[in-house]
Design a protein around this motif. Structure first.
Motif, mmCIF file in Angstrom:
data_model
loop_
_atom_site.group_PDB
_atom_site.id
_atom_site.type_symbol
_atom_site.label_atom_id
_atom_site.label_comp_id
_atom_site.label_asym_id
_atom_site.label_seq_id
_atom_site.Cartn_x
_atom_site.Cartn_y
_atom_site.Cartn_z
ATOM 1 N N TYR A 42 34.348 36.729 36.961
ATOM 2 C CA TYR A 42 34.051 36.398 35.576
ATOM 3 C C TYR A 42 32.561 36.059 35.496
ATOM 4 N N ASN A 60 44.863 31.901 32.600
ATOM 5 C CA ASN A 60 46.106 32.352 33.226
ATOM 6 C C ASN A 60 45.931 32.529 34.727
ATOM 7 N N GLU A 61 44.805 33.101 35.129
ATOM 8 C CA GLU A 61 44.572 33.330 36.557
ATOM 9 C C GLU A 61 44.336 32.027 37.311
ATOM 10 N N ARG A 81 36.471 43.704 35.574
ATOM 11 C CA ARG A 81 37.322 44.867 35.318
ATOM 12 C C ARG A 81 37.129 45.441 33.897
ATOM 13 N N ASP A 82 36.499 44.681 33.021
ATOM 14 C CA ASP A 82 36.325 45.119 31.645
ATOM 15 C C ASP A 82 34.963 45.757 31.389
ATOM 16 N N ASN A 96 34.852 39.788 32.206
ATOM 17 C CA ASN A 96 35.403 40.010 33.532
ATOM 18 C C ASN A 96 34.941 41.355 34.089
ATOM 19 N N ALA A 144 40.000 36.524 24.505
ATOM 20 C CA ALA A 144 40.845 37.261 25.442
ATOM 21 C C ALA A 144 40.418 37.012 26.888
ATOM 22 N N VAL A 145 39.109 36.955 27.118
ATOM 23 C CA VAL A 145 38.614 36.694 28.475
ATOM 24 C C VAL A 145 38.955 35.265 28.886
ATOM 25 N N ASN A 152 37.332 40.111 41.720
ATOM 26 C CA ASN A 152 37.774 39.541 40.445
ATOM 27 C C ASN A 152 36.746 38.517 39.960
ATOM 28 N N LYS A 191 41.507 33.486 27.830
ATOM 29 C CA LYS A 191 42.945 33.452 28.108
ATOM 30 C C LYS A 191 43.241 34.023 29.486
ATOM 31 N N SER A 192 42.593 35.129 29.822
ATOM 32 C CA SER A 192 42.780 35.736 31.137
ATOM 33 C C SER A 192 42.348 34.788 32.248
#
Length: 294
Positions: free
Chosen positions: A263, A149-150, A290-291, A288, A142-143, A261, A145-146
């Motif tokens: 990672y 995408n970014e 935010r998580d 990330n 999931a990280v 933001n 993929k994020s």
């Protein structure tokens, strides 16, 4: 990241280890009392790397110059440069863009083992063993993929580097990022002054990283990214980035909670981090900002 009780104990233990061979007990006691005072008087937002930065000033006053890691820095840069072609070939065995990036991230994360801040001894055989297993290590889907995408729409990426030797694996990851996301303007931020075996601009030049991307020093000698001490150039690169990729525990300790933001990519190498992330020592984190709570 607020300093924990575990980190406080570790700071004191490492300083005692540092001076253990000195015979004058009065001098050692006086030094450790000052170290304890620095820790005791620190604010709520103090981090371990920042406290060590202050402790080092006291060390120089008592015992002279700090230990020099130039030999270790050159040794591990040379070792990783010798492996660079092999590692790149392994990375490019990925069956698609995502797998290639995942392999590159795994190698960059695994090379974070080369850290004299977290351990007194970096074992070459341990490093080589970790690298052999790196491609198969888990990386949070999931990280990833994020991040992908970014990166598709990002204009600027700030890459917070950490240690020598490790920066060769960073170089390979950055090479893949430049190929997959050619619109990215990448700035690598290294330490501004020598500290432990952390990379400074000259080390990045030695491994050819400066031929690939812009590399800047952060303006200080904290083994992390201490924002109140950053140079104007480094702060501008950091705060102006759409995405930040941060390597190593020290960078996590000093910038986690800043709201950017970010990672994070590193190995857990000490007790606090293994407990914090619920994993064994020398296992990897990819998460990330935010998580992460707290």
């Amino acid at each position: 990241m607020k300093i924990s009780a575990t980190c406080i104990r570790c700071l004191l233990d490492r300083q005692e280890e540092r001076i253990r061979q000195i015979e004058d007990e009065d001098v050692k006691s006086a030094y450790l009392k000052e170290v304890a005072g620095i820790i005791a008087s620190s604010g709520e937002d103090a981090t371990a790397p920042y406290l060590v930065y202050g402790i080092n000033r006291v060390y120089r006053r008592y015992f002279g110059s700090l230990p020099d890691y130039e030999k270790e820095k050159k040794e591990f840069n040379a070792l990783m440069l010798g492996l660079e072609s092999e590692l790149e070939a392994d990375i490019r065995m990925g069956t698609d863009r995502e797998e290639v990036l995942r392999y590159a991230l795994n190698y960059a994360r695994t090379a974070n083992y080369i850290d004299y801040g977290a351990t007194n001894h970096v074992e070459k055989e341990t490093l080589l063993g970790l690298l052999r297993e790196a491609k198969g290590e888990a990386l949070d889907a999931a990280v990833l993929k994020s991040l992908r995408n970014e990166l598709e729409t990002a204009g600027k990426l700030a890459y917070l580097a950490d240690n020598c030797g490790e920066i060769v694996a960073d170089k390979l990851l950055i090479k893949i990022l430049k190929e997959q996301y050619p619109q990215l303007e990448i700035t690598v931020i290294v330490r501004g002054m020598p500290v432990l075996n952390d990379a400074v601009p000259g080390d990045a030049e030695d491994v050819g990283l400066t031929d690939m991307v812009k590399v800047i020093g952060n303006g200080n000698g904290v083994a992390g990214t201490q924002r109140n001490l950053l140079s104007e150039e480094a702060e501008h690169a950091l705060s102006g980035a759409d995405v930040i990729l941060s390597k190593g525990q020290g960078n996590f300790e000093t910038i986690h909670g800043c709201g950017l933001n970010i990672y994070y990519l590193f190995l857990c190498k000490c007790e606090w981090f293994t407990k914090r992330f619920g994993m064994e020592r020398l296992k990897g984190v990819f998460v990330n900002e935010r998580d992460i709570a707290g």
